[in-house]
Design an enzyme around this catalytic site. Structure first.
Site, PDB file in Angstrom:
ATOM      1  N   ARG A 146      -2.793   3.827  -4.514  1.00 49.55           N
ATOM      2  CA  ARG A 146      -3.242   2.465  -4.225  1.00 49.55           C
ATOM      3  C   ARG A 146      -2.006   1.548  -4.184  1.00 49.55           C
ATOM      4  O   ARG A 146      -1.105   1.649  -5.032  1.00 49.55           O
ATOM      5  CB  ARG A 146      -4.192   1.953  -5.323  1.00 49.55           C
ATOM      6  CG  ARG A 146      -5.598   2.516  -5.249  1.00 49.55           C
ATOM      7  CD  ARG A 146      -6.367   2.058  -4.003  1.00 49.55           C
ATOM      8  NE  ARG A 146      -7.720   2.585  -3.941  1.00 49.55           N
ATOM      9  CZ  ARG A 146      -8.077   3.727  -3.334  1.00 49.55           C
ATOM     10  NH1 ARG A 146      -7.167   4.482  -2.737  1.00 49.55           N
ATOM     11  NH2 ARG A 146      -9.343   4.094  -3.308  1.00 49.55           N
TER      12      ARG A 146
ATOM     13  N   HIS B 161      -2.995   4.040   5.375  1.00 46.23           N
ATOM     14  CA  HIS B 161      -4.002   4.597   4.460  1.00 46.23           C
ATOM     15  C   HIS B 161      -4.816   5.713   5.139  1.00 46.23           C
ATOM     16  O   HIS B 161      -6.030   5.585   5.324  1.00 46.23           O
ATOM     17  CB  HIS B 161      -4.936   3.493   3.943  1.00 46.23           C
ATOM     18  CG  HIS B 161      -5.574   3.839   2.622  1.00 46.23           C
ATOM     19  ND1 HIS B 161      -5.861   2.906   1.651  1.00 46.23           N
ATOM     20  CD2 HIS B 161      -5.965   5.041   2.113  1.00 46.23           C
ATOM     21  CE1 HIS B 161      -6.426   3.497   0.616  1.00 46.23           C
ATOM     22  NE2 HIS B 161      -6.498   4.806   0.876  1.00 46.23           N
TER      23      HIS B 161
ATOM     24  N   GLU C  35      -3.655  -4.531   2.251  1.00 48.22           N
ATOM     25  CA  GLU C  35      -3.970  -3.679   3.409  1.00 48.22           C
ATOM     26  C   GLU C  35      -4.897  -4.476   4.305  1.00 48.22           C
ATOM     27  O   GLU C  35      -5.854  -5.067   3.791  1.00 48.22           O
ATOM     28  CB  GLU C  35      -4.657  -2.375   2.964  1.00 48.22           C
ATOM     29  CG  GLU C  35      -3.684  -1.463   2.271  1.00 48.22           C
ATOM     30  CD  GLU C  35      -4.285  -0.131   1.840  1.00 48.22           C
ATOM     31  OE1 GLU C  35      -5.435   0.169   2.211  1.00 48.22           O
ATOM     32  OE2 GLU C  35      -3.605   0.611   1.122  1.00 48.22           O
TER      33      GLU C  35
HETATM   34  C1  DGY Z   1      -9.794   7.444  -1.730  1.00 48.84           C
HETATM   35  O1  DGY Z   1     -10.693   8.282  -1.567  1.00 48.84           O
HETATM   36  O2  DGY Z   1      -9.740   6.746  -2.724  1.00 48.84           O
HETATM   37  C2  DGY Z   1      -8.785   7.370  -0.677  1.00 48.84           C
HETATM   38  O3  DGY Z   1      -7.871   6.376  -0.880  1.00 48.84           O
HETATM   39  C3  DGY Z   1      -9.442   7.261   0.678  1.00 48.84           C
HETATM   40  O4  DGY Z   1      -8.693   8.055   1.499  1.00 48.84           O
END
Ligand code: DGY
Length: 327
Positions: free
Chosen positions: A238, A286, A267
């Site tokens: 993240r 992402h 983002e």
């Molecule tokens: C998640 O599943 O948390 C990812 O970041 C999505 O790809």
């Protein structure tokens, strides 16, 4: 009829499963996330929510939509949901772990190689007309064979990244976690280290933890200053886990060598962000879990959470395990 609201166009697999089970599914057809008010307006007339990481399910939303029987998140990370409030309101929250570990580790591994050889930057430089002739002393990257991979958060995705780095480059694995990972210690002799040692000893430091109060902004100026000047920082977890301004400074001042990011803060990343034009940096939008196979499996799992709940069974991937589910 039980009504499910899907906040985006998710892979059809899961949506079909829900329809075959007899649910009425409404899909938001807009090609962008709904605002909180739009979300509330839509969710009001539905019993269950099929959502993802760009939907902000905060205290206000949850209290306005406390009639929801279940929230099923198409993602493993659930930092967009106020879990404490959902639990307090008796709303179970499901997610989609495991199925995306390989795909996400592939992206972390790919970013590492790309950064070490400046691939994204050099690819773009051809289009700018900068490939004039072969230069023995230019465009030099660094090699990662036999170096040390530091994993921050050695869970399922971190394990897959470690396996790839160990298998392909014989990298030594060190990690920092809340608890010891005995499987990694047995499988590839991973060494548990403190956060300070992780920073100081990693040649490649890859982040695979979830976003929480403890990890929010943990990779900041101070953390980067404790890393090797030759280190590569990778984040596929993240964006808020690193401080983007501090990262830019660290790269500009040679405090660390390079960075590979699949997640940014915010983002989407602003197209004028200086990280996008840096030589030793690779940024992706992402896409960690973005393979057809994985996204289909995530869709199936998210649907299963809803289906099993209404069948009166255990929710396969319940996140807020302390929730007491209302009848
Ligand atoms: C998640 O599943 O948390 C990812 O970041 C999505 O790809």
């Amino acid at each position: 009829m039980t009504k499910v609201f899907a906040t985006m166009k998710f892979p059809e697999k899961g949506i079909n499963m829900l329809q075959e089970e007899g649910f009425e599914v409404t899909v938001n057809e807009k090609d962008k996330p709904l605002t909180r008010d739009e979300l509330i307006e839509n969710v009001m007339s539905h019993n269950a929510l099929f959502c993802t990481l760009s939907d902000k399910l905060d205290k206000y939303f949850l209290n306005r939509c406390s009639h929801l029987d279940i929230i099923s998140q198409f993602a493993v990370g659930v930092d967009n949901i106020d879990l404490e409030e959902a639990t307090r309101l008796g709303i179970p929250v499901g997610n989609t772990p495991d199925v995306l570990s390989d795909a996400t580790a592939d992206v972390a591994f790919g970013l590492m190689i790309n950064v070490s050889r400046k691939m994204f930057y050099l690819h773009k430089s051809i289009g700018r007309g900068n490939w004039k002739h072969f230069k023995p002393d230019a465009n030099l990257g660094i090699e990662i064979k036999n170096r040390t991979l530091g994993v921050f958060g050695l869970g399922r995705i971190g394990m897959e990244m470690a396996r790839r780095c160990r298998g392909a480059y014989n990298m030594k694995i060190i990690y920092h976690n809340r608890s010891r990972n005995k499987m990694a210690e047995n499988e590839f002799g991973a060494n548990y280290v403190g956060f300070e040692e992780l920073l100081g000893q990693s040649d490649v430091l890859s982040v695979h933890t979830n976003l929480s109060a403890e990890t929010d902004g943990i990779f900041n100026k101070d953390a980067f200053s404790r890393m090797k000047p030759t280190a590569i920082f990778i984040n596929t977890a993240r964006g808020r886990i690193h401080n983007e301004n501090d990262l830019i400074q660290a790269l500009n001042n040679g405090i660390i060598w390079g960075a590979g990011l699949d997640v940014t803060n915010p983002e989407p990343m602003d197209p004028s962000n200086p990280l996008l034009s840096m030589e030793n940096v690779a940024v992706l939008p992402h896409i960690g879990s973005a393979t057809r196979e994985t996204r289909n499996k995530m869709s199936e799992l998210a649907a299963k959470n809803i289906i099993e709940y209404y069948r009166g069974n255990k929710i396969p991937n319940l996140v807020n395990t302390g929730v007491s589910i209302q009848d």
